[in-house]
Structure formats: structure tokens, C-alpha cells
Design a protein around this motif. Structure first.
Motif, PDB file in Angstrom:
ATOM      1  N   LEU B 269       0.793  -1.052  -0.028  1.00  0.00           N
ATOM      2  CA  LEU B 269      -0.156  -0.191  -0.008  1.00  0.00           C
ATOM      3  C   LEU B 269       0.853   1.147  -0.044  1.00  0.00           C
ATOM      4  N   GLY B 270       0.277   2.454  -0.188  1.00  0.00           N
ATOM      5  CA  GLY B 270       0.877   3.659  -0.011  1.00  0.00           C
ATOM      6  C   GLY B 270       1.187   3.801   1.669  1.00  0.00           C
ATOM      7  N   TRP B 271       1.933   4.444   2.066  1.00  0.00           N
ATOM      8  CA  TRP B 271       2.201   4.861   3.476  1.00  0.00           C
ATOM      9  C   TRP B 271       2.468   6.240   3.690  1.00  0.00           C
ATOM     10  N   THR B 272       2.281   6.825   4.918  1.00  0.00           N
ATOM     11  CA  THR B 272       2.811   7.953   5.332  1.00  0.00           C
ATOM     12  C   THR B 272       3.555   7.849   6.583  1.00  0.00           C
ATOM     13  N   THR B 273       4.133   9.091   7.180  1.00  0.00           N
ATOM     14  CA  THR B 273       5.066   9.093   8.125  1.00  0.00           C
ATOM     15  C   THR B 273       3.920   9.203   9.583  1.00  0.00           C
ATOM     16  N   ILE B 274       2.655   9.262   9.414  1.00  0.00           N
ATOM     17  CA  ILE B 274       1.781   9.319  10.446  1.00  0.00           C
ATOM     18  C   ILE B 274       1.838   8.239  11.414  1.00  0.00           C
ATOM     19  N   PRO B 275       2.010   8.428  12.624  1.00  0.00           N
ATOM     20  CA  PRO B 275       2.350   7.207  13.689  1.00  0.00           C
ATOM     21  C   PRO B 275       0.977   6.499  13.573  1.00  0.00           C
ATOM     22  N   ASP B 276       1.172   5.128  14.006  1.00  0.00           N
ATOM     23  CA  ASP B 276       0.118   4.132  14.006  1.00  0.00           C
ATOM     24  C   ASP B 276      -0.898   4.667  15.185  1.00  0.00           C
ATOM     25  N   GLY B 277      -1.963   4.320  15.227  1.00  0.00           N
ATOM     26  CA  GLY B 277      -3.331   4.870  16.039  1.00  0.00           C
ATOM     27  C   GLY B 277      -2.769   4.677  17.509  1.00  0.00           C
ATOM     28  N   GLN B 278      -2.043   3.735  17.734  1.00  0.00           N
ATOM     29  CA  GLN B 278      -1.749   3.534  19.312  1.00  0.00           C
ATOM     30  C   GLN B 278      -0.636   4.110  19.788  1.00  0.00           C
ATOM     31  N   TYR B 279      -0.102   4.925  18.984  1.00  0.00           N
ATOM     32  CA  TYR B 279       1.166   5.631  19.300  1.00  0.00           C
ATOM     33  C   TYR B 279       0.871   7.235  19.046  1.00  0.00           C
ATOM     34  N   HIS B 280      -0.038   7.415  18.377  1.00  0.00           N
ATOM     35  CA  HIS B 280      -0.524   8.646  17.812  1.00  0.00           C
ATOM     36  C   HIS B 280      -0.921   9.629  18.912  1.00  0.00           C
ATOM     37  N   PRO B 281      -0.279  11.014  18.852  1.00  0.00           N
ATOM     38  CA  PRO B 281      -0.405  11.802  20.205  1.00  0.00           C
ATOM     39  C   PRO B 281      -1.905  12.166  20.082  1.00  0.00           C
ATOM     40  N   GLU B 282      -2.713  12.153  19.212  1.00  0.00           N
ATOM     41  CA  GLU B 282      -3.956  12.363  19.182  1.00  0.00           C
ATOM     42  C   GLU B 282      -4.819  11.549  19.580  1.00  0.00           C
ATOM     43  N   SER B 283      -4.399  10.094  19.677  1.00  0.00           N
ATOM     44  CA  SER B 283      -5.396   9.137  20.412  1.00  0.00           C
ATOM     45  C   SER B 283      -5.533   9.228  21.951  1.00  0.00           C
ATOM     46  N   ILE B 284      -6.802   8.968  22.158  1.00  0.00           N
ATOM     47  CA  ILE B 284      -7.297   8.899  23.668  1.00  0.00           C
ATOM     48  C   ILE B 284      -7.320   7.468  24.023  1.00  0.00           C
ATOM     49  N   VAL B 285      -8.156   6.625  23.163  1.00  0.00           N
ATOM     50  CA  VAL B 285      -8.088   5.301  23.522  1.00  0.00           C
ATOM     51  C   VAL B 285      -8.082   4.864  22.024  1.00  0.00           C
ATOM     52  N   TYR B 347      -4.501   3.542  11.193  1.00  0.00           N
ATOM     53  CA  TYR B 347      -5.086   4.757  12.478  1.00  0.00           C
ATOM     54  C   TYR B 347      -6.236   4.002  13.298  1.00  0.00           C
ATOM     55  N   ASN B 348      -6.289   5.139  14.200  1.00  0.00           N
ATOM     56  CA  ASN B 348      -7.224   4.896  15.340  1.00  0.00           C
ATOM     57  C   ASN B 348      -8.575   5.344  14.993  1.00  0.00           C
ATOM     58  N   ASN B 349      -9.632   4.219  15.036  1.00  0.00           N
ATOM     59  CA  ASN B 349     -10.936   4.419  14.571  1.00  0.00           C
ATOM     60  C   ASN B 349     -11.884   4.423  16.076  1.00  0.00           C
ATOM     61  N   PHE B 350     -11.128   4.728  17.163  1.00  0.00           N
ATOM     62  CA  PHE B 350     -11.924   4.749  18.370  1.00  0.00           C
ATOM     63  C   PHE B 350     -12.104   6.347  18.972  1.00  0.00           C
ATOM     64  N   LEU B 351     -11.156   6.481  19.917  1.00  0.00           N
ATOM     65  CA  LEU B 351     -11.377   7.717  20.501  1.00  0.00           C
ATOM     66  C   LEU B 351     -10.223   8.671  20.496  1.00  0.00           C
ATOM     67  N   SER B 352     -10.016   9.884  19.872  1.00  0.00           N
ATOM     68  CA  SER B 352      -9.309  10.798  19.357  1.00  0.00           C
ATOM     69  C   SER B 352      -9.631  12.227  19.754  1.00  0.00           C
TER      70      SER B 352
END
Lengths: 444, 478
Positions: B269-285, B347-352
Motif C-alpha cells: 500500500l501507500g504509506w505516510t509518516t503518520i504514527p500508528d493509532g496506538q502511538y499517535h499523540p491525538e489518540s485517547i483510546v 489509524y485509530n478509529n475509536f477515541l481521538s
């Protein structure tokens, strides 16, 4: 414990109480008393039988008992395993088996009547047994409501009756000083019927499962099939008869595949996958130091689905398929070809159920009876002083052919022993090969 | 004879004395008994994936081009095609409806923790904390389920509208009914209210796959938003943001791999440098989709969605592409004026945090606190738009309060596209005559129309479940 009176009348009894922590903590599910009672009457010893010349021995017996079965894999406890989850960088606890607090013993009550006899100076002897087994709380893996997370689990799911006859005969046909011919013959015939079912799905899709289904009033592992009505001459989709003999067309208005069977009454009982009878027939010939044994078996009374290719879906041809898969409907008129398959489902809009119209069609279910010569063995015992002195105490040369011959009742060339029934479609497995074995066994 | 009878009874007595030994748990099996055993259930990968990304296929965010050679229609599964053409009976008995089967599978894990952890060996307060996390996750599952298999929460009819089974025990023999929509929401609110005091301040594990207090407030504010209780939604959004409010400037991210390279392992796939959801600074859960990159590479953004973006928006340039391979005829931008949703990212699809800001902004806009609403939108946009093109949205830019609300809703649509949220937003906005709309999709020469509040918004109960429950009312199909 047993007790014999007067050398003629015997009564036996045995008992045992098993307790298991594998089943629910509810006491009514934990304790299983297993016991049996029996009696036998050695009629031939009675005075009134003393004059029956050719009758050497005759005993009548009867037993009744209860025994149980337990499976050790699951129980009232949740079973898990520890697995590292790299995405979470932590160890996870993965649930393997849910707790089943109402799991209990499978119980069978067996009634058995039998006769043992020996006649003609022990030239012919045998036993005949008639039994009736009533099993309750059958243990099996059944489909469950996925709302409780597990689509299947080992549960107690019903009751069944097995009733049958077993006959075993041994005869010495010829015995002279140098030649003998003995025969062993046994046949067992069993009829099975489900009497109660309390778990598992009875949806239309479960009727056409390749492993057979369990339904009250029918044997375990029953196959239910569609009544084939040929291929639609306009588009090659399968047509079947409903319970009233009317044709159901399985296509939509544009002629694309569409599964249109909705009534459970439109599938018909075709038989059970489990054999009803088993026969063993062994003959042994000896002449001086040479002996020959022929072992034959036969099995049957059951049915099996032909290992037909599945209807092609979506144009995916990325695997090798059997040559018969090229015989599919291409244009009007093809529906008259022998053994032609329905047209491929190019758009992929048919469903798994649509595929069963072909795999579970009654024309694709055949008898599973077969007879096989399991082995022919020849053996020669060398006399121990063959070289003038006793170099060895025993030497035997053997030559055996395994699986040399078979005869199958179906016309598709299917060997029920080289066959695998899967949930959707059946497959042939590697054939049973004939092997030749030669051996020499010397004891010093 | 007598002797044997005596022996017989003696044997029976001996056997019953074995009782004590048989109450012991069998040793060769792993049966959870300690706090750690139960806590690790929340770490298992079966619990870290979540949700059904196919729901987006029925929305106005998705366009599937058909014309060869760049058509995406033929690669879709049958169930996806049905969802796209608004057939709500999209999963037959023989195909797994992952929303039903996997949601209730995770609920089994959570119920095992909720009901059994307090009896396990371990520290009491830690047990309560883990149990609270399980309550948070169970509430999240029921919220997803009731928003797919039932009509949207409408306070006038929620007490009668059939919802989904509320599963509160981990028992394969249990029998459930379809609880009403109101009962499901009441249970969700109760679970979260019970959990929040005991939830930990931050995730107790290395990644954000675990629960925390901010997550409890965030999920509660989402639930109240769906219920139309904007005051309570605002209150909980504030409580969540007071605990955790990090937003990340997406301008710092870039494309790592522009698109899928066929047959090259490691670059599917294509890919970006955005961190995975479980490490992303905007993730809450955090949670991933079962296919972590969701609909990536399978669909295009619709013309409507494409018109909401421009090339100054990092969300547009990072997640979407003109086409792949870049050469025509695979250039969707030139052919249709849309971009393909291309890039994978776990990416995180729960709470951000962005969603919580958007909830707060929407509640403020609805109660006429227009400047507060714009403040949040501006803050979000500053972290999304290239600095050269960014300009502050002022109150004077919007003639009416409704225009501010529309702007908030458009920003929400941009931010939450392809996260499994759009079909819920359509259902709730359809209850409002100002925002109700039709969705139109074309496939195989036929135009399909989804009218507002159509029964086709509600997915049919999975037949593999309803066949065991003939007493359940099934959803209408017309």
C-alpha cells in the motif's frame, strides 16, 4: 462380580461411580453411576438338551447396563492461552474455550440379548447378538448463537437410539491330516435414529452441509438434497423441484445466478453418511507347511456426495482443477450434455448457498457401498532341520498383497476410503495403493 | 455371594471420598485466576481491533468508479456491493458479518473481565481499574452495534424501537432478546458512569490500546451527542479535553511510499509518516479496524467529499491521491474530479481528540455560542491546513448561526471521513429537516437512491444469529 449356580445359571453385576471435575460444578452433572446386570443360561447343560446330538453348546444371555462417555478438552472453566501481541507490546490472554457450566456426561443404556452356540462337533460355532442402545446427552460440537461469541462449541445436544444385530461365525470347513480350510465371518447391521436434538442450527443452509446434519427422526449425519430438474436452457443456472414438484428457477430477471430456495421442505432425505452394515470375511487355507489367508471386508448402506467441482465463481482460475470442471454450460443446448455443470457465476453474485444447488443435488449423491479384498497372505514355515542341522528354531517366509482388489457401488469411480467430505464439497484423496510385502522371520 | 455384595458397597464408599480432589482446577490447562491473567485479556489482539469499515460504503463519502481499466467495482466483495447499493441484507448466514460476530466476541472478553476479575488474586484497586476499562470497551461495542442494527436514537420512539441484544454475561448458553434502543443507551451510559471514577488517568500499558479517564468522558460525550443531549455532550467533551487535549500539526507528516507497488512484499500500500493509532499523540483510546487501513485502496472519495477539500489540507494530500499508478487512465482526478482513498496507515478509529473538539464545537454552535465553536474549528484547522493557506475563520464570515453549524459539520465530515462515523452522522442529521438529504450511488448502469430515514440505513440482523432466535423482530428491508 459374578456367580454361577449349578454350572448352568450365571448372574453378573458390576458397578462403578465416576466423578469428574471436568463437568459443571452442579452435582447432578458430576456423578455418573455406571453399572450393568446380566444373566446367562447355559442351555446345553440342561438334562433335556442332553440328547440333542449335533448341538455341542448353546448359551443364551442378556445384559442391561449404563455406561458413560466424557471428553476431556472442555469443561466448566474458561480456558485460555497467553500470546504476545506485538501491536500492543504486551502479552495477551486469548480465550480458547468458553466455560460451559451445563456440560455433562454422555450416557448410554445398553440392552443386549445373545446366543452363543457350537454345533457339528465344534465345526461351526458363533454368536448372534441383538442390542438396543439408548444414548442421552450426546456430546458433540454444535453450532451456537454467535451473539454469545462462539459460533460452535462442544455441548450436550440430544439423544439417539442405535439398534442392531451382530453375527460372528467360525467354521472349520475341511480338516484333513495335511489340509484345512477355516472361515471366519462376521456381519453387523446397525440402525441409528436421532430422537431428540436440543442444540445446533436447523436453518435451510445446515441441511445441505457436506458432513450431513442431525434431525429428529433421521439417522445421525443425514444428507438432504435438492431434487435436480436440470439446467435452465436460457442461462445454464440450476433448476430444482420443490416439494410440490414445481420447478424453482435459481436466477434473477436478467438470468444471473440467484439462490431462490426458501422452504426447508424442498430438500429431501437421501440417506446417512455412516455405514449401516459392516462385513468381515476371512478364509484361511493350510497345506502342510504352507498357509494362505484372504481377508475381505465390505461396508455399506450409506451414501456420499460425489467429489464434483464447485461452480466457478468470479472467473478466479488461479488453481488447478480437475478435468471434469471444463464440462460446464456455455450456450443453450449444453444442458443436454451428460454430467454438465451449471454455468460459471461470472459476476460473483451467487452465494455459498447457490453453490450447494450443484454439490447437494440428488444426481450428485451416490451409494457408498464397497467390497474390498484387504489382503492376501501366503506363508511358508521352513522345517527346522532343513539344512541337516537345527540352525534355527523357526523360520517363516511371508508374502502379502495389501488392497489388491475392490469393487464400489458408485459409477463415479469414488473409493469411500480415499474420500474426504468437507462442509461445502467433497474431495478425492490419494488413492489406497496396492502394496506387496515380502518377509522372512527367523528365530534362533 | 454376601462377601461380594459387601465389597461392592465398600468400593462405592471409597470412590465418593475422592470428592475433595475433584474440586481442584485441572493443572494442564491455562485457566485465568490472577489479576494479570484477566488484565491481559484487554491486551489481546482480538480486543485491539474493532469496528466495521464497510459501513462507510453506504454513505455519501464513497464513490466507486466502474469503467475499466481503473474501475474498482469488480474487485469488491458481494457484501460490499450490496452495501454500496443500499441493500441492507448484505450478509447471508454463510458469510461472516464481522460487526456482529467480532463485536460480540470482544464483549465476551469484556464480560469475563467485568464479572470475574474481582474474584481473582491481586491488588483491589488495580482490579477495579481494569474492570472499569472493560466497562468502557463494552459500552463502545454496544454503541457501535446499536447504531448499525437499529434506528437512530429518537427520544420519542427509543423506548419501543428494537435495538440489539445487551450481552452482560459470558455464557454460551445464554438467551438474549433485542433490547430497545433506549435500554441499550441507558446501559451504555450506566457502564460509563460506573467506570469513569475507576479509570486510570493514562493508559496503564505501553500503548494507547487501553482505557483511561479521558476516554470515558469522550465516549460519554459521543453517546450524548447521538442522543441529541447537547448539554451533557458538551459537559463531557470539556471533561475529556481537560484531561487530554493534544492536537498534532499534520504539516510535519509526509508521504513515505506514494502508492501500492504490486508484487513487492512490504509495500502493498501507500504509506505516510503518520504514527500508528496506538502511538499517535491525538489518540485517547486506540483501536484499529479489523483490516487496519480500512477501505484504503478500495474506494474513491465522492465528488461531494472531494469538493469539501482542497490541496492545502494535509488530510487530503496525505490520505488521498489523484490516482495510482500516477499515469492516466488511472488518474481519477482528471476523469471524475475525485481522489482515491489510497494510503494505508494503522489509524485509530475509536477515541481521538479531534472528534472531541468537533463535538464541543457542534454543541456550542447549536446553543448559539458561535465564537466558542469557531475557536475550536480554527484550532483544528491550524493543525491541518498548510501555514501559507491558513486563515482564521471569523464570525463575520458567517451570515447566520446555522452557517456556523454547517461549517462545523463540514469540518467533522472532513476530519472523520472513512472512520466508520459517517453513516451515524447521516442517520442523526436526517432527523433534522435542515440537513436531511438523499444519497445516490450508480452501479451497473442503475442509479440507487437512499432517501432520508429509509429502513435501508439499518443493517439486517445477521441471519446466523437470528436463526437461533426466532422470537426476534427482524429489521424491515423496504
Amino acid at each position: 462380580a459374578g456367580y454361577t449356580y449349578d454350572n448352568k445359571y450365571t448372574a453378573t453385576a458390576s458397578a462403578r461411580i465416576d466423578d469428574s471435575n471436568l463437568f459443571g460444578s452442579d452435582p447432578k452433572y458430576r456423578y455418573l453411576p455406571m453399572w450393568s446386570l446380566g444373566g446367562s443360561w447355559n442351555i446345553s447343560k440342561e438334562e433335556f438338551m442332553a440328547s440333542a446330538g449335533c448341538l455341542d453348546a448353546l448359551t443364551i444371555r442378556a445384559t442391561y447396563g449404563i455406561n458413560g462417555n466424557v471428553v476431556r478438552k472442555v469443561g466448566p472453566f474458561l480456558q485460555a492461552e497467553a500470546i504476545y501481541n506485538p501491536e500492543a507490546e504486551e502479552t495477551g490472554t486469548r480465550i480458547l474455550f468458553p466455560p460451559n457450566r451445563s456440560l455433562r456426561w454422555e450416557k448410554t443404556a445398553v440392552t443386549n440379548f445373545g446366543i452363543s452356540f457350537s454345533i457339528f462337533d465344534n465345526k461351526l460355532s458363533g454368536t448372534i447378538d441383538y442390542y438396543n442402545k439408548y444414548t442421552t446427552d450426546l456430546l458433540g460440537t454444535k453450532e451456537l448463537d454467535p451473539t454469545n461469541a462462539f459460533q460452535s462449541s462442544l455441548v450436550n445436544y440430544g439423544s439417539m437410539i442405535n439398534r442392531g444385530i451382530e453375527v460372528g461365525l467360525n467354521s472349520t470347513n475341511i480338516r484333513t491330516r495335511s489340509f484345512s480350510w477355516t472361515t471366519m465371518f462376521n456381519i453387523s447391521y446397525n440402525k441409528n435414529r436421532m430422537t431428540e436434538i436440543s442444540a445446533g442450527s436447523e436453518s435451510l443452509a445446515s441441511f445441505t452441509d457436506g458432513f450431513g446434519c442431525d434431525r429428529v427422526g433421521y439417522p445421525m449425519g443425514s444428507l438432504f438434497n435438492y431434487r435436480w430438474a436440470g439446467l435452465n436452457p436460457e442461462n445454464g443456472t440450476p433448476m430444482v423441484y420443490n416439494k410440490n414438484g414445481e420447478i424453482i428457477e435459481n436466477c434473477d430477471a436478467s438470468g444471473n445466478p440467484q439462490y431462490n430456495v426458501t422452504d426447508k421442505g424442498d430438500v429431501f432425505y437421501a440417506g446417512t453418511i455412516h455405514p449401516k452394515y459392516t462385513i468381515g470375511f476371512n478364509n484361511t487355507f493350510t497345506w502342510k507347511n504352507l498357509s494362505a489367508t484372504v481377508v475381505m471386508i465390505a461396508n455399506g448402506g450409506n451414501v456420499m456426495r460425489d467429489a464434483v467441482p464447485m461452480i466457478h465463481v468470479n472467473g478466479y482460475f488461479d488453481q488447478n482443477v480437475t478435468k471434469t470442471a471444463s464440462n460446464f454450460w456455455r450456450e443453450p443446448g449444453d444442458e443436454n450434455k451428460k454430467g454438465v455443470m451449471p454455468a460459471p457465476d461470472i459476476s460473483g453474485n451467487g452465494s455459498a448457498s447457490y453453490g450447494t444447488l450443484w454439490t447437494a443435488a440428488d444426481i450428485n449423491t451416490v451409494k457408498a457401498d464397497y467390497i474390498k479384498v484387504r489382503s492376501i497372505s501366503l506363508a511358508y514355515d521352513f522345517p527346522s532341520n532343513i539344512f541337516g542341522r537345527e540352525y534355527f528354531s523357526k523360520a517363516r517366509l511371508t508374502f502379502q498383497i495389501q488392497n489388491p482388489l475392490k469393487w464400489v457401488a458408485n459409477d463415479r469411480g469414488l473409493d469411500p476410503e480415499a474420500y474426504y467430505a468437507a462442509s461445502i464439497s467433497a474431495e478425492r484423496t490419494l488413492p489406497v495403493t496396492t502394496s506387496y510385502i515380502i518377509g522372512l522371520n527367523i528365530t534362533f | 455371594m454376601k462377601k461380594s455384595i459387601i465389597y461392592f458397597f465398600a468400593a462405592c464408599l471409597l470412590l465418593t471420598a475422592c470428592d475433595d480432589y475433584l474440586n481442584i482446577i485441572p493443572k494442564d490447562k491455562f485457566i485465568p485466576t490472577t489479576l494479570e491473567d484477566y488484565e491481559n485479556m484487554l491486551n489481546d489482539i482480538e480486543c485491539c481491533s474493532f469496528g466495521d469499515y464497510f459501513t462507510d460504503m453506504m454513505t455519501d463519502n464513497v464513490f466507486i468508479p466502474e469503467a475499466a481499466p481503473s474501475g474498482l467495482w469488480t474487485k469488491q466483495k458481494l457484501s460490499s456491493k450490496k452495501i454500496y447499493t443500499f441493500d441492507n441484507e448484505c450478509y447471508p448466514e454463510s458469510e461472516i458479518d464481522q460487526m456482529w460476530s467480532q463485536s460480540y466476541r470482544r464483549i465476551f472478553y469484556y464480560n469475563s473481565v467485568i464479572n470475574d476479575i474481582m474474584g481473582a488474586k491481586g491488588d483491589e484497586s488495580r482490579k477495579k481499574s481494569v474492570r472499569a476499562e472493560a466497562l468502557l470497551f463494552r459500552a463502545g461495542e454496544h454503541l457501535n452495534l446499536v447504531n448499525l442494527y437499529a434506528k437512530h436514537y429518537n427520544p420519542e420512539t427509543a423506548g419501543e424501537d428494537p435495538g440489539v441484544p445487551l450481552v452482560l454475561v459470558a455464557d454460551i448458553n445464554a438467551k438474549h432478546r433485542r433490547s430497545t434502543v433506549k435500554e441499550v443507551y441507558d446501559q451504555i451510559i450506566a457502564d460509563l458512569t460506573e467506570a469513569i471514577p475507576d479509570l486510570p488517568e493514562t493508559s496503564p500499558a505501553t500503548t494507547k490500546f487501553r482505557g483511561c479517564k479521558a476516554g470515558g468522558y469522550a465516549l460519554l460525550s459521543r453517546a450524548y451527542l447521538f442522543m441529541g443531549e447537547y448539554g451533557k455532550a458538551l459537559e463531557n467533551a470539556n471533561a475529556a479535553l481537560n484531561k487530554y487535549s493534544t492536537l498534532v500539526d499534520m504539516n510535519q507528516y509526509s508521504v513515505k511510499i506514494p502508492g501500492p507497488f504490486p508484487y513487492v512484499p512490504g509495500a502493498p500500500l501507500g504509506w505516510t509518516t503518520i504514527p500508528d493509532g496506538q502511538y499517535h499523540p491525538e489518540s485517547i483510546v486506540a483501536r484499529h479496524f479489523l483490516r487496519p487501513f480500512g477501505l484504503g485502496m478500495d474506494v474513491c472519495a465522492s465528488a461531494e467529499l472531494s469538493a469539501l477539500f482542497n490541496n492545502n489540507d494535509m488530510r487530503w494530500t496525505l490520505y488521498y491521491a489523484n490516482g495510482w499508478p500516477p499515469a492516466p487512465p488511472y488518474n481519477y482526478w482528471n476523469t471524475y474530479g475525485v481522489k482515491i482513498y489510497l494510503r494505508g496507515d494503522y489509524y485509530n478509529n475509536f477515541l481521538s481528540t479531534p472528534e472531541v473538539y468537533l463535538i464541543r464545537a457542534e454543541c456550542n454552535a447549536r446553543s448559539n455560542k458561535l465564537q466558542e465553536a469557531l475557536d475550536d474549528i480554527n484550532l483544528l484547522r491550524r493543525n491541518r491546513i498548510t501555514p501559507a493557506a491558513y486563515s482564521v475563520l471569523k464570525l463575520s464570515d458567517f451570515p447566520t448561526g446555522e452557517d456556523v453549524l454547517k461549517s462545523v459539520l463540514d469540518e467533522r465530515r472532513r476530519e472523520l471521513a472513512f472512520t466508520g462515523m459517517r453513516h451515524i452522522d447521516l442517520k442523526r442529521l436526517n432527523l433534522d429537516p435542515r440537513f436531511s438529504k438523499e444519497v445516490k450511488h450508480t452501479a451497473e448502469g442503475h442509479e440507487y437512491v437512499l432517501p432520508p430515514n429509509s429502513p435501508k440505513y439499518v443493517r439486517q440482523i445477521w441471519p446466523a444469529a437470528s436463526k437461533f432466535n426466532p422470537d426476534w423482530e427482524l429489521n424491515p428491508t423496504e
